[in-house]
Design an enzyme around this catalytic site. Structure first.
Site, PDB file in Angstrom:
ATOM      1  N   SER A 186      -6.274  -6.408   6.373  1.00 31.69           N
ATOM      2  CA  SER A 186      -6.740  -7.050   5.148  1.00 31.69           C
ATOM      3  C   SER A 186      -7.712  -8.165   5.506  1.00 31.69           C
ATOM      4  O   SER A 186      -7.606  -8.779   6.581  1.00 31.69           O
ATOM      5  CB  SER A 186      -5.575  -7.629   4.353  1.00 31.69           C
ATOM      6  OG  SER A 186      -6.025  -8.430   3.273  1.00 31.69           O
ATOM      7  N   SER A 221      -0.433   6.636  -3.134  1.00 31.80           N
ATOM      8  CA  SER A 221      -1.031   5.662  -4.044  1.00 31.80           C
ATOM      9  C   SER A 221      -2.230   4.997  -3.394  1.00 31.80           C
ATOM     10  O   SER A 221      -2.313   4.894  -2.166  1.00 31.80           O
ATOM     11  CB  SER A 221      -0.001   4.591  -4.434  1.00 31.80           C
ATOM     12  OG  SER A 221      -0.530   3.663  -5.362  1.00 31.80           O
ATOM     13  N   GLY A 222      -3.178   4.558  -4.224  1.00 30.92           N
ATOM     14  CA  GLY A 222      -4.268   3.719  -3.779  1.00 30.92           C
ATOM     15  C   GLY A 222      -5.085   4.266  -2.632  1.00 30.92           C
ATOM     16  O   GLY A 222      -5.574   5.400  -2.661  1.00 30.92           O
ATOM     17  N   ILE A 223      -5.233   3.458  -1.595  1.00 35.82           N
ATOM     18  CA  ILE A 223      -6.063   3.811  -0.446  1.00 35.82           C
ATOM     19  C   ILE A 223      -5.532   5.058   0.250  1.00 35.82           C
ATOM     20  O   ILE A 223      -6.301   5.948   0.631  1.00 35.82           O
ATOM     21  CB  ILE A 223      -6.127   2.625   0.540  1.00 35.82           C
ATOM     22  CG1 ILE A 223      -6.913   1.467  -0.083  1.00 35.82           C
ATOM     23  CG2 ILE A 223      -6.757   3.049   1.862  1.00 35.82           C
ATOM     24  CD1 ILE A 223      -6.805   0.166   0.690  1.00 35.82           C
ATOM     25  N   GLY A 224      -4.223   5.141   0.437  1.00 36.92           N
ATOM     26  CA  GLY A 224      -3.641   6.300   1.113  1.00 36.92           C
ATOM     27  C   GLY A 224      -3.896   7.579   0.352  1.00 36.92           C
ATOM     28  O   GLY A 224      -4.218   8.617   0.937  1.00 36.92           O
ATOM     29  N   THR A 236       0.388   7.354   6.268  1.00 35.99           N
ATOM     30  CA  THR A 236       1.540   6.728   5.627  1.00 35.99           C
ATOM     31  C   THR A 236       1.083   6.037   4.347  1.00 35.99           C
ATOM     32  O   THR A 236      -0.080   5.660   4.214  1.00 35.99           O
ATOM     33  CB  THR A 236       2.233   5.715   6.553  1.00 35.99           C
ATOM     34  OG1 THR A 236       1.374   4.579   6.758  1.00 35.99           O
ATOM     35  CG2 THR A 236       2.564   6.355   7.895  1.00 35.99           C
ATOM     36  N   GLY A 237       2.000   5.871   3.416  1.00 39.62           N
ATOM     37  CA  GLY A 237       1.616   5.307   2.121  1.00 39.62           C
ATOM     38  C   GLY A 237       0.632   6.194   1.401  1.00 39.62           C
ATOM     39  O   GLY A 237      -0.327   5.725   0.786  1.00 39.62           O
ATOM     40  N   ALA A 238       0.899   7.511   1.434  1.00 43.17           N
ATOM     41  CA  ALA A 238      -0.098   8.492   1.007  1.00 43.17           C
ATOM     42  C   ALA A 238      -0.110   8.781  -0.483  1.00 43.17           C
ATOM     43  O   ALA A 238      -0.961   9.536  -0.950  1.00 43.17           O
ATOM     44  CB  ALA A 238       0.126   9.805   1.768  1.00 43.17           C
ATOM     45  N   TYR A 249       2.054 -12.004   2.586  1.00 46.02           N
ATOM     46  CA  TYR A 249       1.189 -10.843   2.814  1.00 46.02           C
ATOM     47  C   TYR A 249       0.108 -11.200   3.829  1.00 46.02           C
ATOM     48  O   TYR A 249      -0.160 -10.436   4.766  1.00 46.02           O
ATOM     49  CB  TYR A 249       0.560 -10.406   1.489  1.00 46.02           C
ATOM     50  CG  TYR A 249      -0.361  -9.219   1.609  1.00 46.02           C
ATOM     51  CD1 TYR A 249       0.156  -7.926   1.664  1.00 46.02           C
ATOM     52  CD2 TYR A 249      -1.734  -9.389   1.659  1.00 46.02           C
ATOM     53  CE1 TYR A 249      -0.688  -6.833   1.784  1.00 46.02           C
ATOM     54  CE2 TYR A 249      -2.583  -8.302   1.777  1.00 46.02           C
ATOM     55  CZ  TYR A 249      -2.062  -7.023   1.827  1.00 46.02           C
ATOM     56  OH  TYR A 249      -2.906  -5.948   1.947  1.00 46.02           O
TER      57      TYR A 249
END
Length: 335
Positions: free
Chosen positions: A145, A20-23, A16-18, A158
Site C-alpha cells: 500500500s 473481491s476488488g483487486i484480487g 489470494t483474496g480472489a 493497516y
C-alpha cells in the site's frame, strides 16, 4: 538456474483474496490472457461462482477455501495447485482486511486479526510459495500500500501492517538474491483504489468511511500485478498519488504531518451515519464478487505514472514523438 518468467498464457497463477476488488479484477484479467488459475479466499460460495464464471468463458480455474492467517490453510493452497497443475508459476499475496479508527480506539482482537491477515498472511504465502518457486522459478508478488511509506491517520494498524509487508518483502528479496533463487519478488503499492475495502472494513468512526482521493480503478492494479508476473520488477506504485506521497513523506515529513492533520480526517468520512455501514468482513466473509464499491463519483481508469513504469519503451517513444512535434512547430528564428 536463471530467472525466466513465462507469458501469462503459459502460467499457473495463484491469487489470494480472489473474490473481491483487486484480487477479483486480477483473476478475471489473468483468465482473459489464458492463465490457469488457483483462486483462494474465505468465501466458498463466491469462489464457486467465480470459478464457474471463468470456466464458462473457457478458462481453466480451481479454488481453495482458505484463511491466509492460518499457515496450514496456505500450505493447502500450494498442495492443491501442484496436485491439479503440477506446479505454479506466480503467487500473488493479495488478501487483506481493513479497520477505520484511531489507534487508541481499536481493540486488541481487531488489530491482531488485521495483522493476521494483512501481514502474517503475506508471510505465510511468501514462505510457502518460495519453497516451490526457488527450485522451479517464477514470480512472487506482494500487494502492499502507499500507506506503507507514509502512515495515515485512521489507518494506523493497516499502515503498520503494510509497512511490515514492505520491510519483510525487501529483506526476503535480498536473501533470495543472495541464494541465487530464480524468483522475481515484486512489491505492488496501490494508491486509493475503488474496491469494496471501505465497505468491508470494520468502522470505529462517527460516519461511514471512505478512502481519500484520487481514486483509481482496480484494473490499474491488476495490470501492474500481471505485468510483474511476466517482467522482473522490484517495486511498482499504482497511481502517481502514492508515489508523490512517498516522495513528499521522505523529503518533508513534518509538512506531510501537518497536511494530513488538516485534511485527512475529513477526507476519510462520508456524510452518512455509521449505522448504514454494512457488516464488516474482519472475521467472516461478507458479500463478494464486486470489483468496485459503486460509491465513488469519479474514478481514474488508468495511471499515466504506472503506465510509464510498466511500459517504459512506449512512454519513451511518446515523449520523443512529442518533442519532435514541438520542435517541428516551433517557429524558426529569422535571420
Amino acid at each position: 538456474m536463471g530467472l525466466r518468467l513465462k507469458s501469462l498464457s503459459n502460467q499457473v497463477v495463484v491469487i489470494t483474496g480472489a473474490t473481491s476488488g483487486i484480487g477479483l479484477s486480477t483473476a478475471r484479467m489473468a483468465a482473459a490472457h489464458g492463465a490457469r488459475l488457483v483462486l483462494a479466499a474465505r468465501n466458498e460460495d463466491a469462489l464457486q461462482q467465480l470459478v464457474e464464471e471463468l470456466r464458462s468463458q473457457g478458462s481453466e480455474a480451481m479454488y481453495v477455501t482458505a484463511d491466509v492467517g492460518l499457515i496450514a490453510d496456505v500450505k493447502v493452497i500450494a498442495a492443491r495447485a501442484i496436485e491439479r497443475f503440477g506446479t505454479f508459476d506466480t503467487w500473488i499475496n493479495n488478501a487483506g482486511v481493513g479497520v477505520f479508527g484511531k489507534v487508541t480506539d481499536v481493540i486488541s482482537e481487531d488489530r491482531q486479526r488485521l495483522f493476521d491477515t494483512d501481514f502474517w498472511g503475506t508471510v505465510h504465502g511468501s514462505q510457502v510459495a518460495l519453497s516451490h518457486l526457488k527450485t522451479h522459478g517464477g514470480a512472487l508478488i506482494n500487494v502492499g500500500s502507499a500507506f506503507a511509506d507514509r502512515a495515515a491517520p485512521l489507518h494506523g494498524y493497516y499502515s503498520a501492517a503494510k509497512h511490515a509487508v514492505k520491510g519483510y518483502t525487501d529483506s526476503l528479496r535480498v536473501e533470495a538474491a543472495a541464494e541465487n533463487f530464480p524468483v522475481s519478488i515484486t512489491l505492488i503499492s496501490p494508491s486509493s483504489i475503488d474496491t469494496m475495502f471501505p465497505v468491508h472494513a470494520k468502522n470505529y468512526l462517527d460516519r461511514m468511511p471512505k478512502l481519500p482521493p484520487p481514486m483509481y480503478a482496480p484494473e490499474t492494479v491488476a495490470k501492474a500485478i500481471l505485468y510483474a508476473a511476466q517482467h522482473s520488477k522490484r517495486d511498482i506504485y499504482v497511481g502517481s498519488a502514492g508515489k508523490l506521497l512517498a516522495t513528499a513523506a521522505y523529503q518533508a515529513p513534518r509538512l506531510v504531518d501537518k497536511a494530513m492533520e488538516m485534511v485527512m480526517f475529513a477526507l476519510q468520512k462520508t456524510d452518512r451515519p455509521p449505522e448504514e455501514q454494512p457488516p464488516h468482513n474482519l472475521y467472516q466473509p461478507q458479500r463478494d464478487l464486486d470489483e468496485r464499491s459503486g460509491r465513488t463519483a469519479y474514478v481514474q481508469e488508468s495511471s499515466w505514472y504506472t503506465n510509464a513504469i510498466t511500459h517504459p519503451a512506449v512512454s519513451l517513444a511518446l515523449v520523443a514523438g512529442a518533442a519532435a512535434a514541438a520542435a517541428a512547430l516551433w517557429p524558426r528564428r529569422r535571420h
